[in-house]
Scaffold this motif. Structure first.
Motif, PDB file in Angstrom:
ATOM      1  N   ALA A  97      -4.868  44.091  56.268  1.00  0.00           N
ATOM      2  CA  ALA A  97      -4.365  43.577  57.098  1.00  0.00           C
ATOM      3  C   ALA A  97      -3.601  43.001  56.309  1.00  0.00           C
ATOM      4  CB  ALA A  97      -4.555  42.669  58.796  1.00  0.00           C
ATOM      5  N   THR A  98      -1.881  42.599  56.295  1.00  0.00           N
ATOM      6  CA  THR A  98      -1.904  41.275  55.541  1.00  0.00           C
ATOM      7  C   THR A  98      -0.291  40.983  56.753  1.00  0.00           C
ATOM      8  OG1 THR A  98       0.470  42.809  55.244  1.00  0.00           O
ATOM      9  CG2 THR A  98      -1.334  42.368  53.525  1.00  0.00           C
ATOM     10  N   ALA A  99      -0.108  39.481  56.770  1.00  0.00           N
ATOM     11  CA  ALA A  99       0.478  38.712  57.414  1.00  0.00           C
ATOM     12  C   ALA A  99       0.676  36.757  56.986  1.00  0.00           C
ATOM     13  CB  ALA A  99       0.012  38.381  58.815  1.00  0.00           C
ATOM     14  N   PRO A 100       1.943  36.594  57.636  1.00  0.00           N
ATOM     15  CA  PRO A 100       1.855  35.372  56.560  1.00  0.00           C
ATOM     16  C   PRO A 100       1.567  34.339  57.374  1.00  0.00           C
ATOM     17  CG  PRO A 100       4.591  36.175  58.238  1.00  0.00           C
ATOM     18  CD  PRO A 100       3.116  37.208  57.706  1.00  0.00           C
ATOM     19  N   VAL A 101       1.265  32.893  56.635  1.00  0.00           N
ATOM     20  CA  VAL A 101       0.313  31.976  56.868  1.00  0.00           C
ATOM     21  C   VAL A 101       1.768  31.089  57.382  1.00  0.00           C
ATOM     22  CG1 VAL A 101      -1.462  29.984  56.838  1.00  0.00           C
ATOM     23  CG2 VAL A 101      -1.862  32.401  56.020  1.00  0.00           C
ATOM     24  N   MET A 102       1.800  30.270  58.671  1.00  0.00           N
ATOM     25  CA  MET A 102       2.873  29.340  58.729  1.00  0.00           C
ATOM     26  C   MET A 102       3.080  28.637  59.470  1.00  0.00           C
ATOM     27  SD  MET A 102       5.069  32.915  60.467  1.00  0.00           S
ATOM     28  CE  MET A 102       4.933  33.564  59.603  1.00  0.00           C
ATOM     29  N   CYS A 103       3.395  27.274  60.259  1.00  0.00           N
ATOM     30  CA  CYS A 103       3.618  26.345  61.196  1.00  0.00           C
ATOM     31  C   CYS A 103       3.681  26.844  62.350  1.00  0.00           C
ATOM     32  CB  CYS A 103       4.504  25.294  60.248  1.00  0.00           C
ATOM     33  SG  CYS A 103       4.455  23.913  61.844  1.00  0.00           S
ATOM     34  N   ARG A 104       2.802  26.189  62.888  1.00  0.00           N
ATOM     35  CA  ARG A 104       2.882  26.675  64.315  1.00  0.00           C
ATOM     36  C   ARG A 104       4.105  25.325  65.299  1.00  0.00           C
ATOM     37  NH1 ARG A 104      -0.993  31.279  66.011  1.00  0.00           N
ATOM     38  NH2 ARG A 104      -0.540  32.269  64.139  1.00  0.00           N
ATOM     39  N   GLY A 143      -3.442  25.485  57.609  1.00  0.00           N
ATOM     40  CA  GLY A 143      -3.421  25.266  56.818  1.00  0.00           C
ATOM     41  C   GLY A 143      -1.679  25.680  55.924  1.00  0.00           C
ATOM     42  N   ALA A 144      -1.432  25.207  56.805  1.00  0.00           N
ATOM     43  CA  ALA A 144       0.659  25.861  57.016  1.00  0.00           C
ATOM     44  C   ALA A 144       1.302  24.679  55.781  1.00  0.00           C
ATOM     45  CB  ALA A 144       1.077  26.315  57.885  1.00  0.00           C
ATOM     46  N   ILE A 145       0.561  23.979  55.268  1.00  0.00           N
ATOM     47  CA  ILE A 145       1.121  22.460  54.229  1.00  0.00           C
ATOM     48  C   ILE A 145       0.898  22.293  53.527  1.00  0.00           C
ATOM     49  CG2 ILE A 145       1.763  20.324  54.013  1.00  0.00           C
ATOM     50  CD1 ILE A 145       1.738  19.869  57.445  1.00  0.00           C
ATOM     51  N   ALA A 146       1.747  22.683  52.422  1.00  0.00           N
ATOM     52  CA  ALA A 146       1.604  23.476  51.350  1.00  0.00           C
ATOM     53  C   ALA A 146       2.686  22.205  50.639  1.00  0.00           C
ATOM     54  CB  ALA A 146       1.410  23.949  50.464  1.00  0.00           C
ATOM     55  N   PHE A 147       2.384  21.129  48.908  1.00  0.00           N
ATOM     56  CA  PHE A 147       3.016  20.372  48.022  1.00  0.00           C
ATOM     57  C   PHE A 147       3.216  21.131  46.740  1.00  0.00           C
ATOM     58  CE2 PHE A 147       0.537  17.997  50.943  1.00  0.00           C
ATOM     59  CZ  PHE A 147       1.383  16.613  51.772  1.00  0.00           C
ATOM     60  N   ASP A 148       4.374  20.323  46.654  1.00  0.00           N
ATOM     61  CA  ASP A 148       4.791  21.201  45.521  1.00  0.00           C
ATOM     62  C   ASP A 148       6.013  20.302  44.897  1.00  0.00           C
ATOM     63  OD1 ASP A 148       5.935  23.385  43.534  1.00  0.00           O
ATOM     64  OD2 ASP A 148       7.419  23.304  44.711  1.00  0.00           O
ATOM     65  N   GLY A 149       5.995  20.238  42.970  1.00  0.00           N
ATOM     66  CA  GLY A 149       7.288  19.169  42.854  1.00  0.00           C
ATOM     67  C   GLY A 149       8.419  19.525  42.627  1.00  0.00           C
ATOM     68  N   SER A 150       8.894  18.565  43.951  1.00  0.00           N
ATOM     69  CA  SER A 150      10.087  18.617  43.683  1.00  0.00           C
ATOM     70  C   SER A 150      11.602  17.193  43.534  1.00  0.00           C
ATOM     71  CB  SER A 150      10.796  19.311  44.825  1.00  0.00           C
ATOM     72  OG  SER A 150      11.960  20.075  44.914  1.00  0.00           O
ATOM     73  N   ARG A 151      12.488  17.564  43.256  1.00  0.00           N
ATOM     74  CA  ARG A 151      13.599  16.517  43.773  1.00  0.00           C
ATOM     75  C   ARG A 151      13.338  16.397  45.663  1.00  0.00           C
ATOM     76  NH1 ARG A 151      15.514  14.377  39.541  1.00  0.00           N
ATOM     77  NH2 ARG A 151      15.871  16.514  37.203  1.00  0.00           N
ATOM     78  N   PRO A 152      13.276  15.384  46.029  1.00  0.00           N
ATOM     79  CA  PRO A 152      14.128  15.051  47.623  1.00  0.00           C
ATOM     80  C   PRO A 152      15.156  14.989  47.820  1.00  0.00           C
ATOM     81  CG  PRO A 152      12.728  13.277  47.148  1.00  0.00           C
ATOM     82  CD  PRO A 152      12.950  14.218  45.271  1.00  0.00           C
ATOM     83  N   SER A 197       5.524  14.732  43.953  1.00  0.00           N
ATOM     84  CA  SER A 197       4.608  16.054  44.807  1.00  0.00           C
ATOM     85  C   SER A 197       5.205  15.294  46.148  1.00  0.00           C
ATOM     86  CB  SER A 197       3.132  16.236  43.971  1.00  0.00           C
ATOM     87  OG  SER A 197       3.294  17.109  45.226  1.00  0.00           O
ATOM     88  N   ILE A 198       5.443  16.223  47.154  1.00  0.00           N
ATOM     89  CA  ILE A 198       5.811  16.022  47.620  1.00  0.00           C
ATOM     90  C   ILE A 198       5.710  18.040  49.297  1.00  0.00           C
ATOM     91  CG2 ILE A 198       7.658  14.385  48.375  1.00  0.00           C
ATOM     92  CD1 ILE A 198      10.057  16.539  48.275  1.00  0.00           C
ATOM     93  N   ALA A 199       5.560  17.418  50.440  1.00  0.00           N
ATOM     94  CA  ALA A 199       4.728  18.372  50.801  1.00  0.00           C
ATOM     95  C   ALA A 199       5.690  19.628  51.908  1.00  0.00           C
ATOM     96  CB  ALA A 199       4.400  17.533  52.402  1.00  0.00           C
ATOM     97  N   VAL A 200       5.205  20.862  51.568  1.00  0.00           N
ATOM     98  CA  VAL A 200       6.650  21.785  52.015  1.00  0.00           C
ATOM     99  C   VAL A 200       5.988  22.332  53.507  1.00  0.00           C
ATOM    100  CG1 VAL A 200       6.705  24.266  51.797  1.00  0.00           C
ATOM    101  CG2 VAL A 200       6.688  22.707  49.628  1.00  0.00           C
ATOM    102  N   LYS A 201       6.984  21.905  54.521  1.00  0.00           N
ATOM    103  CA  LYS A 201       6.369  22.826  56.032  1.00  0.00           C
ATOM    104  C   LYS A 201       7.553  23.281  56.126  1.00  0.00           C
ATOM    105  CE  LYS A 201       5.876  20.473  60.604  1.00  0.00           C
ATOM    106  NZ  LYS A 201       6.806  21.603  60.697  1.00  0.00           N
ATOM    107  N   CYS A 202       6.712  24.175  57.326  1.00  0.00           N
ATOM    108  CA  CYS A 202       8.418  25.357  58.367  1.00  0.00           C
ATOM    109  C   CYS A 202       9.841  24.016  59.104  1.00  0.00           C
ATOM    110  CB  CYS A 202       7.298  26.243  58.990  1.00  0.00           C
ATOM    111  SG  CYS A 202       8.984  26.750  60.249  1.00  0.00           S
ATOM    112  N   ASP A 203      10.547  24.276  58.912  1.00  0.00           N
ATOM    113  CA  ASP A 203      11.179  23.539  59.110  1.00  0.00           C
ATOM    114  C   ASP A 203      11.887  24.678  60.671  1.00  0.00           C
ATOM    115  OD1 ASP A 203      13.004  25.005  58.485  1.00  0.00           O
ATOM    116  OD2 ASP A 203      13.686  23.033  56.813  1.00  0.00           O
TER     117      ASP A 203
END
Length: 201
Positions: free
Chosen positions: A45-52, A95-104, A145-151
């Motif tokens: 099975a496959t499925a996306p992990v995402m913020c609840r 486990g739905a929050i990751a971190f990535d390097g990006s511009r604010p 490096s800042i947080a990545v989260k579903c909005d």
């Protein structure tokens, strides 16, 4: 009740279209290009992990700078305010929050063209690549490096891009109306089963 997106693993084919759509719409908005959901495979099975968008929102509770806040129907992250402490990622039960390097977002919007994120970069002190073993970390001034989260794609009238673009309609947005309808359907099904059992007896 908080709104959130959820996926049906029986419909998901693991194509990662949802991740590409998420990345594209946020990049165009001047936000991080890293997708807010991650398709994972477990056995067959496959499925996306995402913020609840949890009611108690442990990520918002532990954030030391109030970069994650509770709104009426969602939990929002202010990328410009995030300091990259990673506490929210540790606290997230899904486990739905990751971190990535990006511009604010405030800095990204000051450029005519969007500059892609630089994974795992958190030190803007030098623009020269630094080699550690086999990894090359390309530092870029102004990137952290800042947080990545579903909005829930709150900047789109059409709603979450992942829901719109999923080719098998495996992803859906759950809100108060849909939850109420689901509860009513379950009550009706339970009543129907009970009635059939009574008639059989």
């Amino acid at each position: 009740m908080k709104s959130f997106v959820i996926a049906d693993p029986q419909k998901c084919i693991g194509c990662t279209t949802c991740m590409a759509a998420c990345s594209d719409v946020h990049k165009k908005e001047g936000l991080q290009s890293h997708p807010r959901l991650t398709v994972v495979r477990h056995k067959d099975a496959t499925a996306p992990v995402m913020c609840r968008h949890c009611e108690d929102a442990p990520c918002a509770t532990v954030c030391p700078v109030a970069a994650i806040t509770k709104h009426e129907d969602r939990i929002s992250l202010n990328e410009t305010q995030c300091v990259g402490c990673t506490l929210c990622s540790v606290a997230c039960p899904f486990g739905a929050i990751a971190f990535d390097g990006s511009r604010p977002v405030a800095m990204a919007n000051s450029y005519d063209t969007y500059i892609p994120s630089t994974p795992r970069s958190s030190n803007p002190s030098t623009s020269n690549p630094v080699v550690f073993g086999q990894d090359i970390l390309a530092w870029e001034p102004g990137v952290k490096s800042i947080a990545v989260k579903c909005d829930l794609c709150n900047f789109r009238e059409q709603g979450p891009a992942c829901v719109e673009m999923c080719p098998t309609q495996a992803i859906m947005l759950v809100d108060e109306e849909k939850a109420a309808r689901s509860r009513q359907n379950k009550r009706e099904d339970a009543a129907s089963v009970s009635q059939n059992i009574s008639m059989e007896q």
